[in-house]
Structure formats: structure tokens, C-alpha cells
Scaffold this motif. Sequence first.
Motif, mmCIF file in Angstrom:
data_model
loop_
_atom_site.group_PDB
_atom_site.id
_atom_site.type_symbol
_atom_site.label_atom_id
_atom_site.label_comp_id
_atom_site.label_asym_id
_atom_site.label_seq_id
_atom_site.Cartn_x
_atom_site.Cartn_y
_atom_site.Cartn_z
ATOM 1 N N ILE A 154 40.412 9.788 41.733
ATOM 2 C CA ILE A 154 40.672 11.053 41.023
ATOM 3 C C ILE A 154 41.313 12.038 42.001
ATOM 4 C CG2 ILE A 154 39.572 12.978 39.795
ATOM 5 C CD1 ILE A 154 37.212 10.642 39.474
ATOM 6 N N TRP A 183 47.216 25.420 55.895
ATOM 7 C CA TRP A 183 46.349 24.426 56.543
ATOM 8 C C TRP A 183 46.012 23.292 55.583
ATOM 9 C CZ3 TRP A 183 47.002 24.389 61.328
ATOM 10 C CH2 TRP A 183 46.132 23.737 62.211
ATOM 11 N N CYS A 241 45.322 11.080 68.499
ATOM 12 C CA CYS A 241 45.838 12.317 67.950
ATOM 13 C C CYS A 241 47.024 12.805 68.781
ATOM 14 C CB CYS A 241 44.734 13.362 67.913
ATOM 15 S SG CYS A 241 45.233 14.745 66.926
ATOM 16 N N VAL A 298 36.728 10.446 44.713
ATOM 17 C CA VAL A 298 37.221 11.803 44.454
ATOM 18 C C VAL A 298 38.000 12.283 45.681
ATOM 19 C CG1 VAL A 298 36.598 14.179 43.905
ATOM 20 C CG2 VAL A 298 35.247 12.283 42.967
ATOM 21 N N GLY A 299 39.308 12.493 45.496
ATOM 22 C CA GLY A 299 40.160 12.976 46.585
ATOM 23 C C GLY A 299 41.038 11.871 47.141
ATOM 24 N N GLY A 300 42.351 12.026 46.937
ATOM 25 C CA GLY A 300 43.305 11.004 47.393
ATOM 26 C C GLY A 300 43.981 11.393 48.696
HETATM 27 C C1 LIG Z 1 48.672 21.345 60.382
HETATM 28 C C2 LIG Z 1 47.825 20.116 60.496
HETATM 29 C C3 LIG Z 1 48.213 19.085 61.321
HETATM 30 C C4 LIG Z 1 47.422 17.951 61.439
HETATM 31 N N1 LIG Z 1 47.843 16.944 62.260
HETATM 32 C C5 LIG Z 1 47.075 15.845 62.416
HETATM 33 C C6 LIG Z 1 47.501 14.792 63.271
HETATM 34 O O1 LIG Z 1 48.578 14.861 63.867
HETATM 35 N N2 LIG Z 1 46.713 13.711 63.396
HETATM 36 C C7 LIG Z 1 45.535 13.607 62.730
HETATM 37 O O2 LIG Z 1 44.850 12.585 62.886
HETATM 38 N N3 LIG Z 1 45.091 14.590 61.892
HETATM 39 C C8 LIG Z 1 45.828 15.699 61.725
HETATM 40 N N4 LIG Z 1 45.416 16.689 60.874
HETATM 41 C C9 LIG Z 1 44.086 16.601 60.215
HETATM 42 C C10 LIG Z 1 44.107 15.775 58.913
HETATM 43 O O3 LIG Z 1 45.089 16.258 58.034
HETATM 44 C C11 LIG Z 1 42.741 15.831 58.227
HETATM 45 O O4 LIG Z 1 41.729 15.576 59.169
HETATM 46 C C12 LIG Z 1 42.682 14.800 57.091
HETATM 47 O O5 LIG Z 1 43.620 15.165 56.096
HETATM 48 C C13 LIG Z 1 41.281 14.685 56.509
HETATM 49 O O6 LIG Z 1 41.269 13.768 55.449
HETATM 50 P P1 LIG Z 1 40.337 14.048 54.165
HETATM 51 O O7 LIG Z 1 40.391 12.845 53.316
HETATM 52 O O8 LIG Z 1 39.011 14.553 54.607
HETATM 53 O O9 LIG Z 1 41.034 15.289 53.446
HETATM 54 P P2 LIG Z 1 42.510 15.405 52.825
HETATM 55 O O10 LIG Z 1 43.433 14.468 53.475
HETATM 56 O O11 LIG Z 1 42.826 16.852 52.827
HETATM 57 O O12 LIG Z 1 42.328 14.934 51.337
HETATM 58 C C14 LIG Z 1 41.536 15.645 50.431
HETATM 59 C C15 LIG Z 1 42.058 15.366 49.017
HETATM 60 O O13 LIG Z 1 41.024 15.672 48.088
HETATM 61 C C16 LIG Z 1 41.620 16.266 46.963
HETATM 62 N N5 LIG Z 1 40.549 17.015 46.282
HETATM 63 C C17 LIG Z 1 39.859 18.081 46.748
HETATM 64 N N6 LIG Z 1 38.949 18.478 45.830
HETATM 65 C C18 LIG Z 1 39.075 17.644 44.774
HETATM 66 C C19 LIG Z 1 38.426 17.559 43.499
HETATM 67 N N7 LIG Z 1 37.480 18.417 43.127
HETATM 68 N N8 LIG Z 1 38.809 16.567 42.653
HETATM 69 C C20 LIG Z 1 39.767 15.657 43.013
HETATM 70 N N9 LIG Z 1 40.420 15.720 44.196
HETATM 71 C C21 LIG Z 1 40.072 16.700 45.055
HETATM 72 C C22 LIG Z 1 42.744 17.117 47.520
HETATM 73 O O14 LIG Z 1 43.736 17.403 46.537
HETATM 74 C C23 LIG Z 1 43.270 16.219 48.643
HETATM 75 O O15 LIG Z 1 44.317 15.397 48.209
HETATM 76 C C24 LIG Z 1 46.202 17.838 60.710
HETATM 77 C C25 LIG Z 1 45.810 18.889 59.859
HETATM 78 C C26 LIG Z 1 46.620 20.021 59.746
HETATM 79 C C27 LIG Z 1 46.192 21.127 58.826
#
Ligand SMILES: Cc1cc2nc3c(=O)[nH]c(=O)nc-3n(C[C@H](O)[C@H](O)[C@H](O)COP(=O)(O)OP(=O)(O)OC[C@H]3O[C@@H](n4cnc5c(N)ncnc54)[C@H](O)[C@@H]3O)c2cc1C
Length: 422
Positions: A64, A160, A363, A39-41
Motif C-alpha cells: 500500500i 527531506w 553511505c 504499508v509504505g513503498g
Molecule cells: C536528502 C537525503 C539524502 C539521502 N541520501 C542517502 C544516501 O545517500 N544513502 C542512504 O543510504 N540513505 C540516504 N538517505 C536516507 C534514506 O532516504 C532513508 O533512510 C530511507 O528512505 C528510509 O526508508 P524507509 O522505508 O524507512 O522510508 P521511505 O523510503 O521514506 O519510504 C516510506 C514510504 O512510506 C509511504 N507511506 C508513509 N505513510 C504511509 C501510509 N500511511 N500509507 C501508505 N504509505 C505510506 C511514503 O509515501 C513512502 O513512500 C537520504 C535521505 C535524504 C532526505
Amino acid sequence: MGTNRRQFLKAGAAGSMLAGLSGCAGMAPSAAKARVAVVGGGYGGATAAKYIRMLDPGIEVVLIEPNEAFVSCPISNMVLGGFRTLADITMPYTGLAKHGVKVVRDSATAIDLEKKQVRLTRGDPVAFDRVIVSPGVDFIWEALPAMGSADAQARVLHAWKAGPQTAQLRRQLEAMPDGGVYVLTVPLAPYRCPPGPYERVCQVAAYFKAAKPRSKILLLDENADVTSKGPLFKKAWAELYPGMIEFRGNSKLLDVDVGRKTAKLEFGDVKGDVLNVLPPMKAGGIAAPYITANRRWCEVDWISFESKAAKGVHVLGDSLQIAPGMPKSATMANGHGKVCAGAVVSLLNGQTPNPSPTLINTCYSMVSDKLAIHVASVHKYDLNDRTFKTVPGSGGVSSAMNEAEGAFNMNWARNIWADTLS
Ligand SMILES: Cc1cc2nc3c(=O)[nH]c(=O)nc-3n(C[C@H](O)[C@H](O)[C@H](O)COP(=O)(O)OP(=O)(O)OC[C@H]3O[C@@H](n4cnc5c(N)ncnc54)[C@H](O)[C@@H]3O)c2cc1C
């Protein structure tokens, strides 16, 4: 990993199959030995999905994700600066298909552990043997009463989660008159991407310096000091944007006056021409049943990323209660995805997961259109304390602030996009 991999491939070839799958409505029943629903791409989920298939093509993986395309948060601050476009940071999910990942465009509404199904908004439930959730962060809007409505959230932006709000905030900055004030509020750590807010003000300052040089930037930070790469950011602010950026620590945001674009702080109000609020954050909604720390984050067994609250459920990325020194970053989420993929493949093949995983973090932050700074670290699983710990002397901050670093950052981005999605 090598021995384990050989062992489970052998086990697979010898026909050591797991229990057959119940049908996944909307998809033909398959001959796979097991199915993993992801869940979550984003950085965590897409990486885990791809690597499970790469490590064991006998396991079916269903990802998904509601969004049609992946939009990267890393580099998104440069869209605010006007140095990149949303198109530059948007990528299709089609690259995952060549690894055999089935991408279902939908939102998960619940995970039914008894039936072992992920329920979806539109489609039929997806059955699984194990489920991985990596939904990123949700915002704690209750902490800011006036921000509770959709209308308020459409006017005072966070940007964000990269996507439409990124473009909208850029438009607000473009519409701001020269001599205006951009206000960014930062919540108490931990929050997604510790250096992200400080990079953001650099990008906005680079735009103002060129287009509206009489403008000011106010950084209202609930933390006492800059939480990441502090000396490097302060040097960049002083050298590149003298007099433009003011940092105010210990500035806890209590609420917002949406109409007046005013941040209401413990010690008075601050009005901006553009107000950009980063609310306090917690694990993404679908991971809520697995929150075990401070009512905000999910704790896991760091060997497999299996939730401490539910067997068979793995949690990755920003939703996690971090280990000491572990940032909520894309590099980390991508690493979580790989360690979890290896562990899930081992478990589904009756093997023991790697008992000694290692993660790395790099980072970069762009402090102008071309110059970057960075911090790096290595995190090793500690058998005694059962958590990841930073390896002493393994990393540090860069002393350079130059164009080579800026080019390395773009290479880093291209690499992680390819590693996550293609
Ligand atoms: C402005 C900014 C700059 C950044 N710069 C950096 C950087 O330079 N280097 C770095 O290492 N990190 C950086 N980050 C941090 C990084 O983006 C996050 O740490 C990373 O995206 C986390 O990955 P994740 O899989 O937890 O979440 P995400 O990448 O956000 O993925 C979550 C996914 O889950 C999906 N989702 C949520 N709920 C559901 C549901 N119920 N059903 C199905 N899908 C769902 C969402 O649509 C999304 O696609 C930055 C963040 C921001 C905001």
C-alpha cells in the motif's frame, strides 16, 4: 538461510497450509497460503514486499503506497545542485508486479489488529496475516510553533522527503540573488540520513560557486559537531568552497519567522534569503501505535523486526529506534526489508527465523558534481544483548575524495534502486 529455505519449501509442498485468508475486498479471494500487507513503498517496504515473493511465491503480498512513483531521497541533493533532475531519481512501481506484488495506490489510515485489516483512505480494507510498516519519518511540527500551518510549510521547505519540495527548493535557490545567504537548520540526532545535511550544503555550494559566487551558506546545527564523516566534510568545505560555508554547532532552532525567513535560535535570530528547515523527526504516523522509545521511535525484536508493542506487526526503516551505530539510511532500510522478509517467510511456514542476521551499511555523499566520500560498516546481531552491534574493524570512512568514488556512488544508487524495485 539455506536450510530454513529448503525446510519451508518442503513444508509448503507437503501442503502445510496456514489458515485461509478472509477476503480482501476489491481483490478476488486467492488461494495463497497467507497474505502479508506492506504499508509504505520506500526502501524498507518495497524491498520487503519483493523479497517475500522471491523467497516464497505461495505468500500473497499487497503493498500500500499513495505515490504513483518512487522518488529516491539518495541523490536528491544533487537535484538541488542542478546536477540531476527529479526524473533521474523517479522510478515506477511496475517492476514489483513481475514478482507478483500487488500494489494498491492508497494511504493506510489505521491497522486494525483485531480484524487483521489495514484500513485505507479510499479503498476497502486489506486483510492480512502479518503486516509490515515502513512509513519513513514524520516531522514534529509542534516543536516549531510558527510552522504549524500548511501555508508556513509551503514557504519554508524541508525537502527531506524527495519529491515536489526538492524541485521547489531548487527554484528558491535559483531565484536567490548572488550575494544572498542560504540557511539550513539541522535537528538533534537521530534524524533521517545523518550525513544528508552536510552533503546538501556541498551541493548548494557547488551551484553557488558556479552561478552566484558571492553567496554564503550558514549551517545551523543543533548538534555540537558534524554528526557523520565530520573530518571529510570539513576538508571538502575548506578545499572546494573556501569561505563559503559556515558551520555553527549547538544552534537549537526554537521557531521560525516565516515572513522574514528567519531562524529563531536560543542565542538570537539568523535571517536568510533562502531558509531550509529540517524539523525534529519521529516514526511515520501509521507506525505511531508502535512507538515505544522517547515518544518518537518504534522498538522491534531485531531477529524478525516484529514490534515490541504488537504481535504480527513488523516495523522497518527510519521509523525504528536504532541499534548502536545504526544510521537511518536507505541501505539500512533495504537490509531491514530483506532480514524481515526472510523472518516473515519462515514464521508463515512454521519455521524459526535466522537467529544470526547481519546488516551492512554504505553511505556515499557527493561533495561536488563528481567527487564523493563514503562511510561503511557491518552490523551483526548479538545473541546476548539482543541487538545489532557494529563489527569492530569492519568498516570506516574513505580517505579518498575523488571521481572514482563519485562513480561508485552512482553505481550504488542504480544497484539499490534495482534491488528495491525491479
Ligand atoms: C536528502 C537525503 C539524502 C539521502 N541520501 C542517502 C544516501 O545517500 N544513502 C542512504 O543510504 N540513505 C540516504 N538517505 C536516507 C534514506 O532516504 C532513508 O533512510 C530511507 O528512505 C528510509 O526508508 P524507509 O522505508 O524507512 O522510508 P521511505 O523510503 O521514506 O519510504 C516510506 C514510504 O512510506 C509511504 N507511506 C508513509 N505513510 C504511509 C501510509 N500511511 N500509507 C501508505 N504509505 C505510506 C511514503 O509515501 C513512502 O513512500 C537520504 C535521505 C535524504 C532526505
